[in-house]
Design an enzyme around this catalytic site. Structure first.
Site, mmCIF file in Angstrom:
data_model
loop_
_atom_site.group_PDB
_atom_site.id
_atom_site.type_symbol
_atom_site.label_atom_id
_atom_site.label_comp_id
_atom_site.label_asym_id
_atom_site.label_seq_id
_atom_site.Cartn_x
_atom_site.Cartn_y
_atom_site.Cartn_z
ATOM 1 N N HIS A 45 0.806 -1.230 0.000
ATOM 2 C CA HIS A 45 0.000 0.000 0.000
ATOM 3 C C HIS A 45 0.833 1.271 0.000
ATOM 4 O O HIS A 45 0.328 2.342 0.316
ATOM 5 C CB HIS A 45 -0.968 -0.020 1.194
ATOM 6 C CG HIS A 45 -1.998 -1.108 1.089
ATOM 7 N ND1 HIS A 45 -2.764 -1.540 2.148
ATOM 8 C CD2 HIS A 45 -2.387 -1.859 0.029
ATOM 9 C CE1 HIS A 45 -3.574 -2.509 1.746
ATOM 10 N NE2 HIS A 45 -3.356 -2.729 0.470
ATOM 11 N N GLY B 123 -1.428 -10.238 12.118
ATOM 12 C CA GLY B 123 -2.079 -8.951 12.372
ATOM 13 C C GLY B 123 -2.897 -8.411 11.220
ATOM 14 O O GLY B 123 -3.002 -7.208 11.039
#
Ligand SMILES: [Zn+2]
Length: 271
Positions: free
Chosen positions: A124, A212
């Site tokens: 990202h 996570g």
């Protein structure tokens, strides 16, 4: 059959030659990085996710930069946590033993790199890179505030008024073009090179460790089934079950910072 057997995981880890790790916001959250998701995901009175969009940029680039200026400031005040550091040690050990290690992250805060991770694919983008809208050049930029005009701006307080920035106050490239954050916004395509690098790492791995992240967003969502098809073992470390839990060979429930250091502390077999 899922198992939570730590010993079985560790013997799989020790035998693995090519490891891919996929991390997400959960790892950063333990360092105090705001996730801007779900409840509390507001910056001022805005849904944070709505500011990370080409539409928000079209409407008001100064406001978007205020938001990112704030995120950079916050990230600068955070430090890598034991999960980041455990992944660095894992990478070092596997490289020393002649193995391959790729860390694929959805996080943009740069904490993996600050901790010392070397082979990182940032799906990202990065809070610490900017891209020129005129010449398309991507550069590292660690200025906080991003320009002097943004000093003291970016307060998340809902009472804080939006300041209207002029075009002249926006961050600029030496070519004169306006700079934007080099991050992937909602509705934008990911960088093809990053997708290719991540896909190659997942397709070639014999162990994929998911940490996570609920892995519900593509392409990350596709990595677990992809690894599974290749016959790789899959481990998950998350605070709660996720969309991929059912595909995992090993599931460890809890905080990455507490679980990873002792879980990953295994000497690899020499190549
Ligand atoms: Zn430029």
């Amino acid at each position: 059959m899922n198992t939570t057997s730590r010993e079985r995981f560790q013997s799989t880890l020790a035998r693995s030659k090519k490891i891919a790790v996929l991390t997400g916001a959960g790892v950063s959250a333990e360092s105090g990085i705001p996730t801007f998701r779900g409840a509390g995901g507001l910056w001022r009175r805005y849904e944070a996710t709505s500011l990370a969009s080409p539409e928000a940029w079209q409407r008001d680039p100064g406001l978007v930069w205020e938001f990112y200026n704030h995120r950079r400031e916050r990230a600068l005040g955070c430090s890598p946590n034991p999960a980041h550091r455990a992944l660095v040690r894992l990478e070092d050990r596997f490289r020393d033993a002649g193995g391959a290690f790729t860390l694929i992250t959805q996080n943009i805060d740069g904490l993996h790199e600050r901790a010392g991770s070397r082979n990182v694919v940032r799906l990202h983008g990065s809070l610490w890179q900017v891209r020129c809208l005129s010449c398309a050049r991507v550069t590292e930029n660690r200025e906080v505030p991003i320009t002097p005009a943004f000093a003291g701006s970016g307060s998340p307080d809902p009472e804080a008024g939006d300041r209207r920035f002029t075009a002249a106050e926006l961050p600029r490239c030496p070519c004169g073009g306006v700079l934007r954050p080099h991050v992937v916004w909602f509705g934008e395509p990911l960088d093809a090179g990053d997708i290719a690098a991540a896909t190659a790492a997942v397709e070639g791995c014999d162990l994929l460790i998911v940490v996570g992240t609920s892995a519900v967003v593509y392409p990350a969502a596709g990595f677990v089934p992809m690894a599974k098809r290749q016959g790789a073992r899959i481990a998950e470390v998350n605070v709660e079950p996720s969309a991929v839990t059912g595909l995992c060979d090993f599931v460890f429930t809890g905080s990455a910072g507490e679980i990873l250091p002792s879980l990953l502390d295994v000497a690899p077999a020499r190549a």
